[in-house]
Design an enzyme around this catalytic site. Structure first.
Site, PDB file in Angstrom:
ATOM      1  N   HIS A  45      -5.617 -14.933  26.167  1.00  0.00           N
ATOM      2  CA  HIS A  45      -6.043 -13.637  26.696  1.00  0.00           C
ATOM      3  C   HIS A  45      -5.039 -13.004  27.657  1.00  0.00           C
ATOM      4  O   HIS A  45      -5.203 -11.835  28.027  1.00  0.00           O
ATOM      5  CB  HIS A  45      -7.460 -13.741  27.273  1.00  0.00           C
ATOM      6  CG  HIS A  45      -8.432 -14.099  26.192  1.00  0.00           C
ATOM      7  ND1 HIS A  45      -8.541 -13.363  25.029  1.00  0.00           N
ATOM      8  CD2 HIS A  45      -9.273 -15.151  26.048  1.00  0.00           C
ATOM      9  CE1 HIS A  45      -9.432 -13.936  24.231  1.00  0.00           C
ATOM     10  NE2 HIS A  45      -9.883 -15.016  24.821  1.00  0.00           N
ATOM     11  N   THR A  56     -13.813 -18.189  18.574  1.00  0.00           N
ATOM     12  CA  THR A  56     -14.201 -19.221  17.611  1.00  0.00           C
ATOM     13  C   THR A  56     -15.675 -19.567  17.800  1.00  0.00           C
ATOM     14  O   THR A  56     -16.060 -20.093  18.844  1.00  0.00           O
ATOM     15  CB  THR A  56     -13.323 -20.482  17.822  1.00  0.00           C
ATOM     16  OG1 THR A  56     -11.984 -20.063  17.985  1.00  0.00           O
ATOM     17  CG2 THR A  56     -13.432 -21.428  16.660  1.00  0.00           C
ATOM     18  N   HIS A 108     -14.639 -24.822  25.127  1.00  0.00           N
ATOM     19  CA  HIS A 108     -15.214 -23.554  24.693  1.00  0.00           C
ATOM     20  C   HIS A 108     -16.339 -23.119  25.621  1.00  0.00           C
ATOM     21  O   HIS A 108     -17.330 -23.829  25.771  1.00  0.00           O
ATOM     22  CB  HIS A 108     -15.719 -23.549  23.247  1.00  0.00           C
ATOM     23  CG  HIS A 108     -15.580 -22.183  22.628  1.00  0.00           C
ATOM     24  ND1 HIS A 108     -16.418 -21.149  22.954  1.00  0.00           N
ATOM     25  CD2 HIS A 108     -14.661 -21.676  21.791  1.00  0.00           C
ATOM     26  CE1 HIS A 108     -16.022 -20.075  22.309  1.00  0.00           C
ATOM     27  NE2 HIS A 108     -14.948 -20.349  21.610  1.00  0.00           N
ATOM     28  N   GLU A 156      -3.870 -23.985  18.382  1.00  0.00           N
ATOM     29  CA  GLU A 156      -5.129 -23.879  17.639  1.00  0.00           C
ATOM     30  C   GLU A 156      -4.833 -23.089  16.378  1.00  0.00           C
ATOM     31  O   GLU A 156      -4.189 -22.027  16.443  1.00  0.00           O
ATOM     32  CB  GLU A 156      -6.173 -23.122  18.454  1.00  0.00           C
ATOM     33  CG  GLU A 156      -6.647 -23.865  19.657  1.00  0.00           C
ATOM     34  CD  GLU A 156      -7.632 -23.028  20.454  1.00  0.00           C
ATOM     35  OE1 GLU A 156      -8.038 -21.946  19.989  1.00  0.00           O
ATOM     36  OE2 GLU A 156      -7.971 -23.452  21.550  1.00  0.00           O
ATOM     37  N   ARG A 188      -4.139 -11.064  16.601  1.00  0.00           N
ATOM     38  CA  ARG A 188      -4.691 -10.100  17.571  1.00  0.00           C
ATOM     39  C   ARG A 188      -4.185 -10.333  18.997  1.00  0.00           C
ATOM     40  O   ARG A 188      -4.246  -9.447  19.818  1.00  0.00           O
ATOM     41  CB  ARG A 188      -6.210 -10.094  17.536  1.00  0.00           C
ATOM     42  CG  ARG A 188      -6.835 -11.359  18.034  1.00  0.00           C
ATOM     43  CD  ARG A 188      -8.338 -11.218  18.163  1.00  0.00           C
ATOM     44  NE  ARG A 188      -9.002 -11.295  16.889  1.00  0.00           N
ATOM     45  CZ  ARG A 188     -10.253 -11.739  16.743  1.00  0.00           C
ATOM     46  NH1 ARG A 188     -10.950 -12.098  17.802  1.00  0.00           N
ATOM     47  NH2 ARG A 188     -10.800 -11.800  15.561  1.00  0.00           N
ATOM     48  N   ASN A 230      -5.764 -22.394  27.947  1.00  0.00           N
ATOM     49  CA  ASN A 230      -5.554 -21.488  26.815  1.00  0.00           C
ATOM     50  C   ASN A 230      -5.151 -20.112  27.351  1.00  0.00           C
ATOM     51  O   ASN A 230      -5.894 -19.507  28.128  1.00  0.00           O
ATOM     52  CB  ASN A 230      -6.852 -21.408  26.000  1.00  0.00           C
ATOM     53  CG  ASN A 230      -6.714 -20.488  24.796  1.00  0.00           C
ATOM     54  OD1 ASN A 230      -6.247 -19.353  24.928  1.00  0.00           O
ATOM     55  ND2 ASN A 230      -7.128 -20.941  23.638  1.00  0.00           N
ATOM     56  N   HIS A 280      -3.810 -19.872  20.313  1.00  0.00           N
ATOM     57  CA  HIS A 280      -4.373 -19.767  18.964  1.00  0.00           C
ATOM     58  C   HIS A 280      -3.612 -18.666  18.228  1.00  0.00           C
ATOM     59  O   HIS A 280      -3.703 -17.492  18.604  1.00  0.00           O
ATOM     60  CB  HIS A 280      -5.859 -19.406  19.077  1.00  0.00           C
ATOM     61  CG  HIS A 280      -6.605 -19.403  17.775  1.00  0.00           C
ATOM     62  ND1 HIS A 280      -7.968 -19.267  17.724  1.00  0.00           N
ATOM     63  CD2 HIS A 280      -6.190 -19.501  16.484  1.00  0.00           C
ATOM     64  CE1 HIS A 280      -8.354 -19.288  16.447  1.00  0.00           C
ATOM     65  NE2 HIS A 280      -7.287 -19.420  15.680  1.00  0.00           N
ATOM     66  N   ARG A 329      -3.838 -16.526  15.568  1.00  0.00           N
ATOM     67  CA  ARG A 329      -4.865 -16.099  14.618  1.00  0.00           C
ATOM     68  C   ARG A 329      -4.231 -15.427  13.404  1.00  0.00           C
ATOM     69  O   ARG A 329      -3.155 -14.852  13.500  1.00  0.00           O
ATOM     70  CB  ARG A 329      -5.828 -15.108  15.288  1.00  0.00           C
ATOM     71  CG  ARG A 329      -6.843 -15.791  16.169  1.00  0.00           C
ATOM     72  CD  ARG A 329      -7.862 -14.795  16.670  1.00  0.00           C
ATOM     73  NE  ARG A 329      -9.014 -15.481  17.183  1.00  0.00           N
ATOM     74  CZ  ARG A 329     -10.108 -15.767  16.470  1.00  0.00           C
ATOM     75  NH1 ARG A 329     -10.215 -15.364  15.220  1.00  0.00           N
ATOM     76  NH2 ARG A 329     -11.111 -16.410  17.011  1.00  0.00           N
ATOM     77  N   GLU A 334     -11.987 -32.437  19.203  1.00  0.00           N
ATOM     78  CA  GLU A 334     -12.414 -31.641  20.359  1.00  0.00           C
ATOM     79  C   GLU A 334     -13.832 -31.188  20.082  1.00  0.00           C
ATOM     80  O   GLU A 334     -14.095 -30.549  19.054  1.00  0.00           O
ATOM     81  CB  GLU A 334     -11.488 -30.422  20.547  1.00  0.00           C
ATOM     82  CG  GLU A 334     -11.940 -29.557  21.722  1.00  0.00           C
ATOM     83  CD  GLU A 334     -10.976 -28.408  22.032  1.00  0.00           C
ATOM     84  OE1 GLU A 334      -9.780 -28.491  21.681  1.00  0.00           O
ATOM     85  OE2 GLU A 334     -11.448 -27.418  22.619  1.00  0.00           O
TER      86      GLU A 334
HETATM   87  N1  PXP Z   1     -10.997 -24.953  22.461  1.00  0.00           N
HETATM   88  C1  PXP Z   1     -10.902 -24.319  21.271  1.00  0.00           C
HETATM   89  C2  PXP Z   1     -10.709 -25.137  20.049  1.00  0.00           C
HETATM   90  C3  PXP Z   1     -10.955 -22.916  21.187  1.00  0.00           C
HETATM   91  O1  PXP Z   1     -10.893 -22.304  19.995  1.00  0.00           O
HETATM   92  C4  PXP Z   1     -11.074 -22.171  22.377  1.00  0.00           C
HETATM   93  C5  PXP Z   1     -11.052 -20.676  22.302  1.00  0.00           C
HETATM   94  O2  PXP Z   1      -9.814 -20.224  21.893  1.00  0.00           O
HETATM   95  C6  PXP Z   1     -11.150 -22.870  23.595  1.00  0.00           C
HETATM   96  C7  PXP Z   1     -11.128 -24.262  23.607  1.00  0.00           C
HETATM   97  C8  PXP Z   1     -11.256 -22.164  24.903  1.00  0.00           C
HETATM   98  O3  PXP Z   1     -12.448 -21.465  24.951  1.00  0.00           O
HETATM   99  P1  PXP Z   1     -12.700 -20.455  26.168  1.00  0.00           P
HETATM  100  O4  PXP Z   1     -11.684 -19.367  26.043  1.00  0.00           O
HETATM  101  O5  PXP Z   1     -14.093 -20.003  25.966  1.00  0.00           O
HETATM  102  O6  PXP Z   1     -12.498 -21.245  27.434  1.00  0.00           O
END
Ligand code: PXP
Length: 238
Positions: free
Chosen positions: A10, A101, A191, A70, A49, A7, A43, A45, A151
């Site tokens: 960031h 999330t 997550h 996402e 953001r 992901n 994602h 959003r 997931e």
């Molecule tokens: N899976 C989903 C569905 C998420 O919403 C997120 C956060 O965007 C992640 C995985 C990844 O989480 P993390 O950034 O804490 O690794």
């Protein structure tokens, strides 16, 4: 061994700190792919953001592995997803005030709405996964709604205050994975996973994909993105 979805939200967060053009999320996606990522996750959003439509459109053109979007079940986001057509969409709950999330999608209470969105996305050839808590009722509802992939939210396991609680949440996760596999669901997880807690989850055989963002981007700031993805890949490979 599970696949690794990285992901890159960031990377865009960092860009938004100064509102400029750097760092470029698309560049990051290419680095992740060349370092062994099996998919790229973003994602979009509702408050935009970090990731913007522009990022999503370029990523759709450039990503060679799999683009996993996402998204909330909000009308305007569904419209964008149908236009861009990522290979996969992961439906997530979304609250504007949250930092990330916070919990899984409540499939039980929002069954009708989620089913509508699922159908719209699938009609466009998009594979849909539901992000849910490791909870029997939610898994059962996911099975009933006709989705083929879920997931499981690993936040409780990853954020456990001590080893005993982490064991409890790990068992909860393992039980949920078995329960979902008994219903023929493909199971992914993610997550809060990081370099210290991922190995145990990666050993759960039925989990096909791990989606990880924050910890990889944090490490990337210190050792570089390619190295950060390779290190995570190595831990998952065991
Ligand atoms: N899976 C989903 C569905 C998420 O919403 C997120 C956060 O965007 C992640 C995985 C990844 O989480 P993390 O950034 O804490 O690794």
């Amino acid at each position: 061994m599970p696949q690794l979805g990285v992901n890159i939200d960031h990377i865009a967060t960092l860009r938004e700190v100064r509102g400029g053009l750097e760092p470029e999320p698309v560049f990051a996606a290419l680095v992740c792919e060349s370092a062994g990522a099996d998919s790229i996750v973003v994602h979009l959003r509702e408050d935009r953001r970090h990731i913007k439509e522009r990022d999503l459109c370029i990523l759709k053109e450039v990503v060679k592995t799999k683009l996993n979007l996402e998204m909330a079940v909000a009308q305007d986001i569904v419209k964008i997803a149908c236009a861009v057509k990522p290979e996969q969409a992961t439906l997530v709950p979304e609250r504007r005030q949250e930092l990330t999330t916070e919990g899984g999608l409540d499939v039980v209470s929002n069954f009708k709405r989620i089913r509508q969105v699922l159908k719209r996305l699938e009609d466009q050839g998009i594979n849909v996964s539901l992000f849910i808590d490791p909870d029997r009722r939610q898994i059962e509802a996911a099975g009933k709604i006709g989705v083929s992939m879920i997931e499981l939210h690993t936040g409780r396991y990853a954020g456990a205050a001590n080893a005993k609680k982490q064991d409890t949440y790990f068992k909860e996760l393992e039980t949920a994975v078995d329960f979902a596999r008994d219903r023929n669901l493909h199971v992914f997880a993610g997550h809060g996973l990081d370099y210290s807690n991922v190995s145990r989850v990666a050993k759960i055989k039925a989990i096909e994909e791990l989606n990880i963002g924050y910890s990889i981007v944090c490490r990337a700031a210190l050792v570089g993105l390619e190295q950060a993805v390779r290190q995570m890949r190595a831990l998952i490979n065991g």
